[in-house]
Motif scaffolding. Structure first.
Motif, short mmCIF file in Angstrom:
data_model
loop_
_atom_site.label_atom_id
_atom_site.label_comp_id
_atom_site.label_asym_id
_atom_site.label_seq_id
_atom_site.Cartn_x
_atom_site.Cartn_y
_atom_site.Cartn_z
N GLN A 182 13.51 2.30 0.17
CA GLN A 182 13.59 3.72 0.53
C GLN A 182 12.21 4.34 0.70
O GLN A 182 12.00 5.18 1.57
CB GLN A 182 14.38 4.48 -0.54
CG GLN A 182 15.86 4.17 -0.53
CD GLN A 182 16.59 4.81 -1.71
OE1 GLN A 182 16.05 4.91 -2.82
NE2 GLN A 182 17.82 5.24 -1.49
N ILE A 183 11.27 3.90 -0.11
CA ILE A 183 9.90 4.45 -0.04
C ILE A 183 9.25 4.10 1.29
O ILE A 183 8.69 4.96 1.96
CB ILE A 183 9.04 3.92 -1.20
CG1 ILE A 183 9.53 4.52 -2.52
CG2 ILE A 183 7.56 4.25 -0.99
CD1 ILE A 183 8.89 3.89 -3.75
N VAL A 184 9.34 2.84 1.71
CA VAL A 184 8.67 2.46 2.96
C VAL A 184 9.40 3.03 4.17
O VAL A 184 8.77 3.31 5.20
CB VAL A 184 8.55 0.92 3.10
CG1 VAL A 184 7.66 0.36 2.01
CG2 VAL A 184 9.90 0.23 3.08
N ASP A 185 10.70 3.23 4.07
CA ASP A 185 11.45 3.80 5.19
C ASP A 185 11.26 5.31 5.29
O ASP A 185 11.33 5.87 6.39
CB ASP A 185 12.94 3.50 5.05
CG ASP A 185 13.26 2.03 5.30
OD1 ASP A 185 12.43 1.36 5.94
OD2 ASP A 185 14.32 1.56 4.85
N ASP A 186 11.00 5.97 4.18
CA ASP A 186 10.87 7.43 4.16
C ASP A 186 9.58 7.92 4.79
O ASP A 186 9.41 9.12 4.98
CB ASP A 186 10.94 7.97 2.73
CG ASP A 186 12.38 8.05 2.24
OD1 ASP A 186 13.28 7.81 3.06
OD2 ASP A 186 12.59 8.33 1.06
N THR A 187 8.66 7.05 5.12
CA THR A 187 7.38 7.50 5.68
C THR A 187 7.55 8.19 7.03
O THR A 187 6.69 8.93 7.46
CB THR A 187 6.42 6.31 5.86
OG1 THR A 187 7.05 5.32 6.67
CG2 THR A 187 6.03 5.72 4.53
N ASP A 188 8.70 7.98 7.69
CA ASP A 188 8.91 8.56 9.01
C ASP A 188 9.54 9.95 8.96
O ASP A 188 9.55 10.66 9.96
CB ASP A 188 9.85 7.67 9.84
CG ASP A 188 9.28 6.27 10.04
OD1 ASP A 188 10.07 5.40 10.37
OD2 ASP A 188 8.07 6.09 9.87
N ASN A 189 10.07 10.35 7.84
CA ASN A 189 10.93 11.53 7.79
C ASN A 189 10.23 12.85 8.10
O ASN A 189 10.87 13.80 8.54
CB ASN A 189 11.60 11.62 6.41
CG ASN A 189 12.61 10.50 6.20
OD1 ASN A 189 12.93 9.77 7.14
ND2 ASN A 189 13.09 10.34 4.99
N ALA B 139 0.83 -1.21 0.00
CA ALA B 139 0.00 0.00 0.00
C ALA B 139 0.86 1.26 0.00
O ALA B 139 0.58 2.22 -0.71
CB ALA B 139 -0.92 -0.01 1.21
N ILE B 140 1.95 1.25 0.79
CA ILE B 140 2.84 2.40 0.88
C ILE B 140 3.57 2.61 -0.45
O ILE B 140 3.65 3.72 -0.97
CB ILE B 140 3.86 2.20 2.02
CG1 ILE B 140 3.14 2.13 3.36
CG2 ILE B 140 4.88 3.34 2.03
CD1 ILE B 140 4.03 1.70 4.51
N ILE B 141 4.09 1.52 -1.01
CA ILE B 141 4.85 1.60 -2.26
C ILE B 141 3.96 2.05 -3.41
O ILE B 141 4.33 2.93 -4.20
CB ILE B 141 5.49 0.24 -2.57
CG1 ILE B 141 6.57 -0.09 -1.54
CG2 ILE B 141 6.09 0.23 -3.98
CD1 ILE B 141 7.02 -1.54 -1.56
N SER B 142 2.77 1.48 -3.51
CA SER B 142 1.88 1.79 -4.64
C SER B 142 1.40 3.24 -4.58
O SER B 142 1.20 3.86 -5.62
CB SER B 142 0.69 0.84 -4.68
OG SER B 142 -0.14 1.03 -3.56
N GLU B 143 1.22 3.76 -3.38
CA GLU B 143 0.80 5.16 -3.27
C GLU B 143 1.88 6.08 -3.82
O GLU B 143 1.59 7.06 -4.53
CB GLU B 143 0.50 5.51 -1.80
CG GLU B 143 0.03 6.94 -1.58
CD GLU B 143 -1.32 7.23 -2.24
OE1 GLU B 143 -1.56 8.42 -2.54
OE2 GLU B 143 -2.09 6.29 -2.48
#
Length: 358
Positions: free
Chosen positions: A273-280, A52-56
């Motif tokens: 990187q996409i799933v990890d960047d959600t916290d930034n 879901a995170i990647i596809s968004e």
């Protein structure tokens, strides 16, 4: 449990730093809650959370590219390619043959190269998708075609017939059965690509296969996973594993050479990187110590806790949820100790705490 031994099994469960607790974060702009110090598998094929995170993120990339092309006066068409399949078809063999046919279709043989020149197809983005129904697994490609002109209905139909002839030839040369003209290839202009495509936009059709519900007689892989979660039917688990290990590692989204650099100034990111960047860009609301995190995950409340944070900014509801998880965990441990009288019960850590950041 369905993918035992795979990295996905520990996604949003294990901590990255074993000596630290887990932070609960909130992004005000997106109204989304998330965790810090939690392992994310970045598996778009097997993990519904990471998918879901990647596809968004990919959806935004595709939309940016479509807007850029249309601002230059070009058009975007939606092409769907599929092949005959049966309930007893070997899915791994079908995948190999379909991939071979796809490669031939995209300038792999003289006829396809001439077709691309004839219709002045300058760029494309392709997405691989799979569903399951009475005739087994149904792998297919959705492709966005970028042309520097507008087409009327008659021109779209002429292009479709031309493409079908080439696609049929590519399939036969790859060891596949001949695709029918009715089902093997669909070509639609962007503004007439079906009700749900019009509703969500072509970029949604290209990147949101994991959340789309299958049609009446078909299911997406995550439909199968949801069914297993509800019924615990081991047949559903085996079916999901068959799909997962057949397609694990294959790229879901492919861009024609140079298209991304032309349409976007953003640096390209990997799925990880996409799933990890959600916290930034999120604010730390509070931090759970190790024991409290174990209590939350032992009750399977990781997702429910994030929902509670979004719905109750006072944090009263999420803190009560954490408290109930701890109580239930301790009750379960006491019951377990009663059934094992020779085992010395573990003393609860009275120092467990929630450190709020505001």
């Amino acid at each position: 449990k369905v993918l035992e031994g795979e990295r996905t099994q520990y996604c949003f469960f294990n901590r990255v730093d074993k000596n630290e607790g887990v932070g609960v974060l909130f992004n005000k702009a997106r109204n989304k809650a998330n965790y810090s110090n939690i392992m994310r598998c970045a598996n778009a094929w097997g993990c519904p959370v990471c998918a879901a995170i990647i596809s968004e993120h990919r959806k935004c990339e595709v939309k940016e590219t479509m807007d850029w092309w249309q601002s230059k006066g070009g058009s975007v068409l939606l092409l769907t390619l599929t092949v005959p399949h049966y309930s007893d078809t070997d899915i791994k063999k079908l995948k190999t043959q379909l991939k071979k046919a796809y490669s031939k279709f995209f300038k792999g043989i003289r006829a396809s190269k001439e077709m691309f020149i004839r219709w002045d197809i300058q760029h494309y983005i392709s997405c691989f998708e799979i569903t399951h129904g009475e005739n087994g697994f149904h792998p297919h490609y959705h492709i966005l075609l970028f042309v520097p002109y507008h087409l009327d209905a008659e021109s779209v139909d002429s292009m479709r017939q031309d493409m079908y002839s080439v696609w049929k030839d590519c399939c036969l040369k790859s060891g596949l059965d001949e695709p029918s003209e009715k089902h093997g290839l669909h070509l639609q202009a962007g503004n007439k690509a079906g009700d749900y495509v019009s509703k969500w936009g072509l970029e949604h059709e290209m990147t949101k296969g994991h959340i789309k519900k299958g049609k009446k007689d078909s299911r997406t892989p995550f439909d199968i996973l949801r069914s297993y979660e509800k019924t615990k039917d081991e047949k559903e688990a085996r079916l999901f594993r068959l799909y997962y290990f057949a397609f694990k590692g294959q790229r879901q989204l492919n861009w024609s050479k140079g298209l991304k650099k032309l349409s976007s100034k953003q640096e390209e990111k990997t799925d990880q990187q996409i799933v990890d960047d959600t916290d930034n860009v999120a604010e730390m609301l509070f931090k759970l110590d190790i024991e409290l995190w174990h209590a939350v995950r032992s009750q399977g409340k990781q997702g429910e806790l994030l929902v509670a944070v979004v719905q109750d900014q006072s944090l009263k509801t999420p803190l009560e949820l954490i408290k109930q998880c701890l109580i239930k965990q301790q009750q379960e441990e006491e019951l377990k100790n009663e059934n094992q009288p020779n085992k010395i019960p573990r003393k609860p850590n009275r120092r467990n705490s929630i450190r709020q950041s505001r």
